[in-house]
Design a protein around this motif. Structure first.
Motif, PDB file in Angstrom:
ATOM      1  N   ALA A 174      58.782  18.420  67.146  1.00 13.41           N
ATOM      2  CA  ALA A 174      58.752  18.111  65.714  1.00 13.41           C
ATOM      3  C   ALA A 174      57.379  18.406  65.127  1.00 13.41           C
ATOM      4  CB  ALA A 174      59.116  16.643  65.492  1.00 13.41           C
ATOM      5  N   TYR A 175      56.348  18.076  65.890  1.00  9.84           N
ATOM      6  CA  TYR A 175      54.982  18.352  65.446  1.00  9.84           C
ATOM      7  C   TYR A 175      54.777  19.854  65.255  1.00  9.84           C
ATOM      8  CZ  TYR A 175      49.909  18.953  65.816  1.00  9.84           C
ATOM      9  OH  TYR A 175      48.613  19.326  65.603  1.00  9.84           O
ATOM     10  N   THR A 176      55.324  20.639  66.169  1.00  6.29           N
ATOM     11  CA  THR A 176      55.207  22.098  66.079  1.00  6.29           C
ATOM     12  C   THR A 176      55.886  22.620  64.821  1.00  6.29           C
ATOM     13  OG1 THR A 176      55.162  22.292  68.494  1.00  6.29           O
ATOM     14  CG2 THR A 176      55.719  24.272  67.239  1.00  6.29           C
ATOM     15  N   TYR A 177      57.077  22.110  64.525  1.00  4.55           N
ATOM     16  CA  TYR A 177      57.798  22.549  63.334  1.00  4.55           C
ATOM     17  C   TYR A 177      56.987  22.287  62.061  1.00  4.55           C
ATOM     18  CZ  TYR A 177      62.092  23.181  66.080  1.00  4.55           C
ATOM     19  OH  TYR A 177      63.027  23.618  66.982  1.00  4.55           O
ATOM     20  N   THR A 178      56.346  21.131  61.996  1.00  4.07           N
ATOM     21  CA  THR A 178      55.586  20.792  60.782  1.00  4.07           C
ATOM     22  C   THR A 178      54.365  21.692  60.610  1.00  4.07           C
ATOM     23  OG1 THR A 178      54.281  19.086  61.936  1.00  4.07           O
ATOM     24  CG2 THR A 178      56.337  18.390  60.875  1.00  4.07           C
ATOM     25  N   THR A 179      53.712  22.027  61.710  1.00  7.19           N
ATOM     26  CA  THR A 179      52.515  22.869  61.600  1.00  7.19           C
ATOM     27  C   THR A 179      52.870  24.316  61.276  1.00  7.19           C
ATOM     28  OG1 THR A 179      52.530  23.148  64.016  1.00  7.19           O
ATOM     29  CG2 THR A 179      51.097  21.441  63.122  1.00  7.19           C
ATOM     30  N   VAL A 180      53.965  24.800  61.845  1.00  6.09           N
ATOM     31  CA  VAL A 180      54.409  26.162  61.520  1.00  6.09           C
ATOM     32  C   VAL A 180      54.801  26.234  60.038  1.00  6.09           C
ATOM     33  CG1 VAL A 180      56.193  27.902  61.922  1.00  6.09           C
ATOM     34  CG2 VAL A 180      55.150  26.718  63.863  1.00  6.09           C
ATOM     35  N   PHE A 181      55.494  25.200  59.562  1.00 10.37           N
ATOM     36  CA  PHE A 181      55.833  25.138  58.140  1.00 10.37           C
ATOM     37  C   PHE A 181      54.558  25.164  57.301  1.00 10.37           C
ATOM     38  CE2 PHE A 181      55.883  22.242  54.485  1.00 10.37           C
ATOM     39  CZ  PHE A 181      56.769  22.916  53.655  1.00 10.37           C
ATOM     40  N   GLY A 182      53.549  24.376  57.708  1.00 15.26           N
ATOM     41  CA  GLY A 182      52.296  24.327  56.966  1.00 15.26           C
ATOM     42  C   GLY A 182      51.609  25.672  56.906  1.00 15.26           C
ATOM     43  N   LEU A 183      51.618  26.406  58.014  1.00 10.12           N
ATOM     44  CA  LEU A 183      50.970  27.717  58.045  1.00 10.12           C
ATOM     45  C   LEU A 183      51.676  28.699  57.115  1.00 10.12           C
ATOM     46  CD1 LEU A 183      48.988  29.784  59.170  1.00 10.12           C
ATOM     47  CD2 LEU A 183      50.548  30.143  61.099  1.00 10.12           C
ATOM     48  N   VAL A 184      52.982  28.800  57.241  1.00  6.67           N
ATOM     49  CA  VAL A 184      53.743  29.755  56.418  1.00  6.67           C
ATOM     50  C   VAL A 184      53.626  29.406  54.935  1.00  6.67           C
ATOM     51  CG1 VAL A 184      56.057  30.655  55.911  1.00  6.67           C
ATOM     52  CG2 VAL A 184      55.367  30.248  58.288  1.00  6.67           C
ATOM     53  N   PHE A 185      53.778  28.120  54.633  1.00  6.53           N
ATOM     54  CA  PHE A 185      53.717  27.675  53.244  1.00  6.53           C
ATOM     55  C   PHE A 185      52.332  27.924  52.645  1.00  6.53           C
ATOM     56  CE2 PHE A 185      53.315  24.290  49.978  1.00  6.53           C
ATOM     57  CZ  PHE A 185      54.387  24.650  49.173  1.00  6.53           C
ATOM     58  N   SER A 186      51.284  27.672  53.427  1.00  9.32           N
ATOM     59  CA  SER A 186      49.921  27.844  52.920  1.00  9.32           C
ATOM     60  C   SER A 186      49.590  29.308  52.664  1.00  9.32           C
ATOM     61  CB  SER A 186      48.906  27.250  53.902  1.00  9.32           C
ATOM     62  OG  SER A 186      48.919  27.951  55.134  1.00  9.32           O
ATOM     63  N   VAL A 187      50.036  30.198  53.550  1.00 11.73           N
ATOM     64  CA  VAL A 187      49.780  31.628  53.352  1.00 11.73           C
ATOM     65  C   VAL A 187      50.427  32.111  52.055  1.00 11.73           C
ATOM     66  CG1 VAL A 187      50.242  33.949  54.240  1.00 11.73           C
ATOM     67  CG2 VAL A 187      49.476  32.157  55.802  1.00 11.73           C
ATOM     68  N   ILE A 188      51.668  31.739  51.854  1.00  9.53           N
ATOM     69  CA  ILE A 188      52.383  32.140  50.637  1.00  9.53           C
ATOM     70  C   ILE A 188      51.697  31.592  49.391  1.00  9.53           C
ATOM     71  CG2 ILE A 188      54.553  31.926  49.345  1.00  9.53           C
ATOM     72  CD1 ILE A 188      56.000  31.798  52.069  1.00  9.53           C
ATOM     73  N   LEU A 189      51.350  30.295  49.453  1.00  7.91           N
ATOM     74  CA  LEU A 189      50.747  29.635  48.293  1.00  7.91           C
ATOM     75  C   LEU A 189      49.367  30.202  47.980  1.00  7.91           C
ATOM     76  CD1 LEU A 189      51.798  27.427  46.436  1.00  7.91           C
ATOM     77  CD2 LEU A 189      50.557  25.747  47.804  1.00  7.91           C
ATOM     78  N   GLU A 190      48.548  30.410  49.018  1.00  5.04           N
ATOM     79  CA  GLU A 190      47.194  30.934  48.805  1.00  5.04           C
ATOM     80  C   GLU A 190      47.236  32.353  48.247  1.00  5.04           C
ATOM     81  OE1 GLU A 190      44.575  29.290  48.908  1.00  5.04           O
ATOM     82  OE2 GLU A 190      44.802  27.605  50.276  1.00  5.04           O
ATOM     83  N   CYS A 191      48.161  33.164  48.731  1.00  2.00           N
ATOM     84  CA  CYS A 191      48.264  34.550  48.244  1.00  2.00           C
ATOM     85  C   CYS A 191      48.706  34.599  46.783  1.00  2.00           C
ATOM     86  CB  CYS A 191      49.238  35.352  49.110  1.00  2.00           C
ATOM     87  SG  CYS A 191      48.586  35.736  50.763  1.00  2.00           S
ATOM     88  N   ILE A 192      49.334  33.543  46.316  1.00  2.00           N
ATOM     89  CA  ILE A 192      49.722  33.457  44.902  1.00  2.00           C
ATOM     90  C   ILE A 192      48.589  32.900  44.053  1.00  2.00           C
ATOM     91  CG2 ILE A 192      51.277  32.321  43.259  1.00  2.00           C
ATOM     92  CD1 ILE A 192      53.423  32.325  45.465  1.00  2.00           C
ATOM     93  N   LEU A 193      47.946  31.828  44.537  1.00  2.00           N
ATOM     94  CA  LEU A 193      46.965  31.099  43.725  1.00  2.00           C
ATOM     95  C   LEU A 193      45.576  31.744  43.710  1.00  2.00           C
ATOM     96  CD1 LEU A 193      47.885  27.403  44.645  1.00  2.00           C
ATOM     97  CD2 LEU A 193      48.560  28.724  42.625  1.00  2.00           C
ATOM     98  N   ILE A 194      45.137  32.317  44.835  1.00  2.00           N
ATOM     99  CA  ILE A 194      43.787  32.887  44.879  1.00  2.00           C
ATOM    100  C   ILE A 194      43.616  34.040  43.885  1.00  2.00           C
ATOM    101  CG2 ILE A 194      42.113  34.142  46.304  1.00  2.00           C
ATOM    102  CD1 ILE A 194      42.986  32.445  48.678  1.00  2.00           C
ATOM    103  N   PRO A 195      44.541  35.018  43.826  1.00  2.00           N
ATOM    104  CA  PRO A 195      44.373  36.081  42.821  1.00  2.00           C
ATOM    105  C   PRO A 195      44.369  35.558  41.389  1.00  2.00           C
ATOM    106  CG  PRO A 195      45.962  36.755  44.492  1.00  2.00           C
ATOM    107  CD  PRO A 195      45.699  35.290  44.709  1.00  2.00           C
ATOM    108  N   CYS A 196      45.042  34.440  41.155  1.00  2.00           N
ATOM    109  CA  CYS A 196      45.122  33.877  39.795  1.00  2.00           C
ATOM    110  C   CYS A 196      43.880  33.060  39.438  1.00  2.00           C
ATOM    111  CB  CYS A 196      46.363  33.000  39.663  1.00  2.00           C
ATOM    112  SG  CYS A 196      47.922  33.885  39.809  1.00  2.00           S
ATOM    113  N   TRP A 197      43.454  32.190  40.332  1.00  2.00           N
ATOM    114  CA  TRP A 197      42.384  31.232  40.007  1.00  2.00           C
ATOM    115  C   TRP A 197      41.199  31.267  40.975  1.00  2.00           C
ATOM    116  CZ3 TRP A 197      47.122  27.666  39.658  1.00  2.00           C
ATOM    117  CH2 TRP A 197      47.701  27.784  38.412  1.00  2.00           C
ATOM    118  N   GLY A 198      41.123  32.225  41.852  1.00  2.00           N
ATOM    119  CA  GLY A 198      39.962  32.374  42.717  1.00  2.00           C
ATOM    120  C   GLY A 198      39.747  31.199  43.646  1.00  2.00           C
ATOM    121  N   ILE A 199      38.509  30.704  43.698  1.00  2.00           N
ATOM    122  CA  ILE A 199      38.186  29.618  44.630  1.00  2.00           C
ATOM    123  C   ILE A 199      38.884  28.314  44.257  1.00  2.00           C
ATOM    124  CG2 ILE A 199      35.973  30.642  45.274  1.00  2.00           C
ATOM    125  CD1 ILE A 199      34.559  28.685  43.465  1.00  2.00           C
TER     126      ILE A 199
END
Length: 466
Positions: free
Chosen positions: A345-370
């Motif tokens: 279960a711990y593994t599932y949550t961390t994999v979710f966190g990694l995938v979700f963060s990559v998607i979110l960062e690739c959307i937000l960083i180009p828009c609002w930088g740091i």
């Protein structure tokens, strides 16, 4: 002891960061931080989740020298193989990627941390709870690195020297660790080494450890591909401040795994619940206080540690402040899940966190930088916290019965409002004085209210000291 160790990790940067930030400037500090983050990703893979798996397995057999020796020898064999493979892959990436080709000497320097980290076997010393040794060793090397920094880092061109000194102060002491193992275990070439039985459980730890480590630093890594070195330099200061604060709470959760594993195997659920509840109260008090510090005192903190040149990073610091609390509580949850054999279960949550963060960062960083980088990580950590809380909801329900979060939150809000008013009155004073006054006001009000409300953790600390 781990609190002392973490405090040293907090105090030494307070001495070095203001100096380095002003001498090297945002661009050089930015590229050094990015190179270190890039290397950290390979370290995560090389370590195969040993910080948790190695700690748990050694903690289980720490009372039997022969079994402990067998386990350690098997784990070190696996680690040697994984580190060799990962370092070869690291060199391949360094020579092929344009971003790393620009900084080959720097990448070679930071790359040595892959070997130093593997050689440390610090997970073993945590398993046998040798925190006194870990603390003394780390502090001595930090003192040495500070001395060397002031002697040899004098101008912008000395950034490679600083990178090497930083490696020495961070992981150089790990060489001593590997030499000291014979005090606790017996190595033998005649001993039959069987590593296959570790693979199944270790795989879960590897995936979870790599995933959690990656999304915890994904903001800094992806920024290196979207923004220039100056913006990286602004964010690296924010990144350091945030990590310094998070490490204070992390010092508590870091020592929980050996004890939780021991309780789960020997003492039962009641002892586990008490330990987690006690730490939850402490993390809530500490985390909320540091959030207030980072939000209310963002201007004087950045002015003191980096100078006026770094002030554009204020909003990123304030946006990322909740990570201090979310990261510490999330770490506590993960320690419990590992100790209670819920690795899957711990593994599932961390994999979710990694995938979700990559998607979110690739959307937000180009828009609002740091600012987008900071926001993306906060949202990710919150979602992972909610997911883990749902998975272990039965246990967390019992834990919450032993916490006084309503008292803690009320005291925090009251103390924060009064601190904002006081800081507004003294905002023309020196940055250090502003921070000192704001800190004194917050602590006095918050602790006074916790005492008046008879908050369980705070009262237990007072009674113990009496």
């Amino acid at each position: 002891m781990n609190m002392i160790l973490t405090s040293s990790s907090f105090l030494f940067p307070l001495v070095t960061v203001p100096y380095v930030s002003r001498v090297l400037g945002p661009s050089k500090t930015g590229i050094i931080s990015w190179a270190s983050t890039f290397t950290d990703y390979f370290i995560l893979v090389a370590m195969l989740g040993f910080n948790m798996y190695g700690t748990r397995e050694c903690a289980k057999v720490r009372d039997d020298r022969e079994k402990l020796s067998q386990t350690l020898q098997e784990l070190l064999t696996i680690l040697l193989i994984s580190t060799s493979i990962v370092y070869a892959v690291y060199l391949t990436f360094v020579f092929l990627m344009p971003r790393t080709q620009e900084q080959l000497p720097l990448m070679f320097i930071t790359g040595t941390t892959i070997w130093f980290t593997a050689a440390g076997a610090e997970w073993f010393y945590r398993a046998i709870e040798q925190y006194g040794y870990i603390t003394f060793r780390n502090i001595m090397f930090k003192i040495l690195s500070v001395i060397l920094m002031f002697l040899f880092v004098r101008q912008t061109q000395d950034y490679l020297t600083y990178a090497a000194i930083n490696v020495l102060g961070t992981v150089g002491s790990n060489v001593i660790n590997i030499c000291r193992l014979r005090k606790y275990v017996d190595f033998s070439v005649r001993r039959k080494i069987s590593i296959r039985h570790h693979f199944k459980s270790m795989f879960k730890f590897s995936v979870s450890s790599i995933s959690s480590g990656m999304y915890g630093k994904i903001d800094m890594l992806l920024l290196g591909f979207f923004v220039n070195n100056y913006s990286l330099g602004l964010y690296q200061l924010v990144f350091k401040i945030r990590n310094l604060c998070t490490s204070v709470g992390g010092s508590v959760t870091a020592v929980m795994l050996p004890r939780l594993s021991y309780y789960e195997a020997k003492a039962g659920r009641e002892q586990t619940t008490r330990l987690v509840a006690k730490n939850f109260n402490f993390l809530l008090i500490l985390g909320l206080g540091m959030i207030s510090a980072m939000v209310i005192c963002a201007h004087p903190i950045i002015t003191l540690l980096g100078g006026a040149e770094y002030l554009p990073g204020i909003h990123a610091l304030q946006i990322g402040a909740p990570l201090v609390l979310l990261g510490s509580i999330g770490s506590m949850q993960s320690q419990y899940m590992v100790a209670s054999n819920q690795e899957k279960a711990y593994t599932y949550t961390t994999v979710f966190g990694l995938v979700f963060s990559v998607i979110l960062e690739c959307i937000l960083i180009p828009c609002w930088g740091i600012n987008g980088a900071a926001l993306g990580l906060v949202v990710t950590e919150f979602c992972v916290y909610v997911l883990r809380s749902y998975i272990i909801r039965d246990f967390m329900t019992v834990v919450h019965k032993h916490t006084d979060y309503h008292k803690i939150v009320f005291a925090w809000i009251t103390a924060s409002v009064l601190t904002i008013g006081v800081l507004w009155l003294v905002n023309s004073l020196n940055a250090f004085i502003q921070i000192a006054i704001a800190g004194a006001v917050y602590l006095f009000v918050d602790l006074l209210l916790l005492y008046i409300f008879k908050e369980k953790f705070f009262i237990s600390v007072i009674k113990k000291n009496e």
